[in-house]
Design a protein around this motif. Structure first.
Motif, short mmCIF file in Angstrom:
data_model
loop_
_atom_site.label_atom_id
_atom_site.label_comp_id
_atom_site.label_asym_id
_atom_site.label_seq_id
_atom_site.Cartn_x
_atom_site.Cartn_y
_atom_site.Cartn_z
N HIS A 1 0.87 -1.19 0.00
CA HIS A 1 0.00 0.00 0.00
C HIS A 1 0.90 1.24 0.00
CE1 HIS A 1 -3.45 -2.60 0.88
NE2 HIS A 1 -2.69 -3.19 1.78
N ARG A 2 1.41 1.56 -1.17
CA ARG A 2 2.44 2.59 -1.27
C ARG A 2 1.90 4.00 -1.53
NH1 ARG A 2 7.62 0.50 -1.60
NH2 ARG A 2 7.76 -1.77 -1.87
N ASP A 3 0.59 4.14 -1.65
CA ASP A 3 0.02 5.47 -1.84
C ASP A 3 -1.01 5.73 -0.74
OD1 ASP A 3 -2.96 5.02 -3.04
OD2 ASP A 3 -1.58 3.47 -3.81
N PRO A 4 -1.27 6.99 -0.43
CA PRO A 4 -2.17 7.31 0.71
C PRO A 4 -3.55 6.70 0.60
CG PRO A 4 -0.92 9.24 0.05
CD PRO A 4 -0.64 8.19 -0.97
N LYS A 5 -4.14 6.70 -0.59
CA LYS A 5 -5.49 6.18 -0.75
C LYS A 5 -5.55 4.69 -0.41
CE LYS A 5 -9.32 5.86 -4.04
NZ LYS A 5 -9.78 6.18 -5.43
N SER A 6 -4.57 3.92 -0.89
CA SER A 6 -4.54 2.49 -0.62
C SER A 6 -4.29 2.21 0.86
CB SER A 6 -3.45 1.83 -1.47
OG SER A 6 -3.34 0.46 -1.18
N LEU A 7 -3.39 2.97 1.47
CA LEU A 7 -3.10 2.77 2.89
C LEU A 7 -4.29 3.15 3.75
CD1 LEU A 7 -0.93 1.87 4.87
CD2 LEU A 7 -0.02 4.20 4.87
N ASP A 8 -4.99 4.22 3.38
CA ASP A 8 -6.19 4.61 4.11
C ASP A 8 -7.24 3.50 4.08
OD1 ASP A 8 -5.13 7.04 4.78
OD2 ASP A 8 -6.30 8.20 3.35
N ALA A 9 -7.42 2.89 2.90
CA ALA A 9 -8.42 1.82 2.77
C ALA A 9 -8.04 0.62 3.62
CB ALA A 9 -8.57 1.43 1.31
N ALA A 10 -6.76 0.28 3.65
CA ALA A 10 -6.31 -0.85 4.45
C ALA A 10 -6.50 -0.60 5.94
CB ALA A 10 -4.84 -1.15 4.15
N LEU A 11 -6.22 0.63 6.38
CA LEU A 11 -6.41 0.98 7.79
C LEU A 11 -7.89 0.95 8.17
CD1 LEU A 11 -3.97 3.86 8.83
CD2 LEU A 11 -4.35 1.70 10.02
N ALA A 12 -8.75 1.42 7.26
CA ALA A 12 -10.19 1.41 7.54
C ALA A 12 -10.70 -0.01 7.72
CB ALA A 12 -10.94 2.12 6.41
N GLU A 13 -10.15 -0.94 6.93
CA GLU A 13 -10.57 -2.33 7.05
C GLU A 13 -10.03 -2.97 8.33
OE1 GLU A 13 -10.18 -6.60 4.63
OE2 GLU A 13 -9.46 -4.73 3.71
N ALA A 14 -8.79 -2.64 8.68
CA ALA A 14 -8.17 -3.25 9.86
C ALA A 14 -8.66 -2.63 11.16
CB ALA A 14 -6.65 -3.13 9.77
N ALA A 15 -9.05 -1.36 11.11
CA ALA A 15 -9.51 -0.64 12.31
C ALA A 15 -10.87 -0.02 12.01
CB ALA A 15 -8.50 0.42 12.72
N PRO A 16 -11.91 -0.84 11.87
CA PRO A 16 -13.22 -0.32 11.46
C PRO A 16 -13.84 0.65 12.46
CG PRO A 16 -13.39 -2.62 12.16
CD PRO A 16 -11.92 -2.30 12.05
N ASN A 17 -13.43 0.58 13.70
CA ASN A 17 -13.97 1.48 14.73
C ASN A 17 -13.03 2.64 15.03
OD1 ASN A 17 -16.29 -0.16 15.11
ND2 ASN A 17 -15.11 -1.54 16.42
N GLY A 18 -12.10 2.89 14.11
CA GLY A 18 -11.14 3.96 14.32
C GLY A 18 -9.99 3.50 15.21
N ILE A 19 -9.10 4.45 15.51
CA ILE A 19 -7.89 4.15 16.29
C ILE A 19 -7.91 4.98 17.57
CG2 ILE A 19 -5.36 4.22 16.29
CD1 ILE A 19 -5.54 4.04 13.19
N ASP A 20 -7.74 4.32 18.69
CA ASP A 20 -7.73 5.02 19.98
C ASP A 20 -6.32 5.32 20.47
OD1 ASP A 20 -10.70 4.81 20.57
OD2 ASP A 20 -10.19 2.69 20.30
N GLY A 21 -5.39 4.43 20.15
CA GLY A 21 -4.00 4.63 20.57
C GLY A 21 -3.06 4.26 19.45
N ASN A 22 -2.02 5.06 19.24
CA ASN A 22 -1.03 4.79 18.20
C ASN A 22 0.36 4.84 18.80
OD1 ASN A 22 0.16 4.55 15.51
ND2 ASN A 22 0.73 6.69 15.77
N PHE A 23 1.12 3.78 18.55
CA PHE A 23 2.52 3.74 18.98
C PHE A 23 3.35 3.90 17.71
CE2 PHE A 23 5.38 2.34 22.45
CZ PHE A 23 6.56 2.28 21.74
N GLU A 24 4.00 5.05 17.57
CA GLU A 24 4.63 5.41 16.30
C GLU A 24 6.13 5.17 16.30
OE1 GLU A 24 4.85 5.89 12.67
OE2 GLU A 24 2.88 6.24 13.56
N ASN A 25 6.58 4.37 15.34
CA ASN A 25 8.00 4.07 15.18
C ASN A 25 8.57 4.55 13.84
OD1 ASN A 25 8.56 2.55 17.62
ND2 ASN A 25 7.25 0.95 16.77
N VAL A 26 7.71 4.96 12.92
CA VAL A 26 8.17 5.17 11.54
C VAL A 26 8.02 6.60 11.06
CG1 VAL A 26 7.81 4.47 9.13
CG2 VAL A 26 7.72 2.76 10.95
#
Length: 339
Positions: free
Chosen positions: A205-230
């Motif tokens: 998922h190398r472009d924002p649109k594709s990555l957004d879609a993947a995140l929406a599928e993996a986190a359907p209820n949104g994200i409450d906490g993010n641990f950022e390494n990248v």
């Protein structure tokens, strides 16, 4: 016969990407011990992304690595000679021994070295799951992301030493754990072996649109906490998916360790979602290490916290292994076998 010590020094500062030419391998005799000193034969060296920042002569949270001196780094080994009553030959110890095979340590200095028990926990694990990376994961998750059962926690570099622990600790607290990692093999490991609920392969998922879609599928209820390494595009995508009053622990920005700035595409999202962001350095919270290490050690000893190691076979391989770490070529905790 004099024992010789192989050591990696920082020979020059990187101009952009670090290269093997920035390092120099030397051989020096191990000095005789003075009263109060301990000689440690190091078995493992920990390679960590923070080392890249210290190679620069620039303002940061730590002093730059001095030129023509042994590269700094965490180590695990055993005492082979002691002139201090607290340490005996054969003791397993961890500390900041640096990129070298032998280290002379002042046994009276506070915080330089500690004995560890390898009865139920392998020595190498004290540089990973039951060491600085594990405590980093614990602190950022527990104290900054403040997970509650039923919430969704996302962690980037999820198959690495820190990220893998974040997800497992989140699952132990009843959360949905979503990882982001580079490659199908790493994502499969994160889900099938570590027990994450989902993992996104950012290489697919190398472009924002594709990555957004993947995140929406993996986190359907949104994200409450993010641990950022990248950082970079991955952090931008997570920001767009954060729930109101979400918490973000900023641990690392490996996408920018070569010195290039990492802009946010839409920082107004921090305000709109009333997010709490905090960067942290785990060594500034030593008072919490005992609590963290107790939980981490218990989980490793009982098989409830799993981890993986990439081990370079000898000290000569340290620079290449380090550069590979910065490119994500390692799988799990990156170590170097020193003896």
């Amino acid at each position: 016969m004099t024992t010789m010590n192989k050591q990696w020094l920082l020979a020059s500062r990187p101009q952009a990407e670090a290269t093997v030419d920035n390092f120099r391998l030397v051989r020096t005799p191990v000095p005789a011990l003075a009263d109060g000193q301990v000689l440690v034969r190091q078995h493992f060296l920990s390679l960590d992304p923070y080392m890249r920042m210290r190679m620069n002569d620039a303002k940061s949270y730590a002093q730059p690595q001095p030129l023509d001196q042994v590269m700094l780094g965490g180590t695990a080994g055993e005492v082979v000679e002691s002139r201090h009553p607290k340490y005996a030959v054969g003791d397993a110890v961890v500390g900041m021994g640096g990129w070298q095979q032998y280290t002379v340590v002042d046994g009276n200095a506070v915080g330089l070295m500690r004995k560890v028990d390898t009865t139920h926990i392998p020595l190498s694990a004290y540089l990973g799951a039951v060491g600085m990376p594990g405590v980093t994961a614990w602190y950022g998750l527990v104290k900054l992301c403040m997970p509650q059962a039923g919430e969704t926690i996302v962690v980037s570099a999820a198959s690495g030493a820190v990220g893998s622990a974040v997800g497992q600790l989140a699952k132990a607290r009843g959360c949905r754990a979503v990882g982001i990692a580079g490659g199908a093999d790493k994502c499969r490991y994160v889900v099938e072996e570590l027990g994450f609920d989902a993992c996104i392969d950012h290489k697919a998922h190398r472009d924002p649109k594709s990555l957004d879609a993947a995140l929406a599928e993996a986190a359907p209820n949104g994200i409450d906490g993010n641990f950022e390494n990248v950082g970079g595009m991955i952090l931008d995508a997570v920001l767009r998916r954060m729930n109101a009053f979400g918490r973000m622990a900023l641990c690392g920005m490996i996408s920018g360790y070569d010195g290039a700035p990492i802009p946010l595409s839409d920082p107004s999202l921090i305000l709109k979602s009333r997010l709490r962001l905090e960067g942290f350095i785990v060594s500034e919270h030593m008072e919490l290490w005992p609590e963290a290490l107790k939980e981490l050690g218990t989980m490793v000893a009982t098989g409830k916290l799993k981890y993986r190691e990439s081990i370079a076979p000898c000290i000569e391989d340290a620079p290449q292994a380090f550069l590979g770490l910065l490119k994500g070529r390692n799988f799990g905790k990156q170590l170097v076998k020193l003896s």
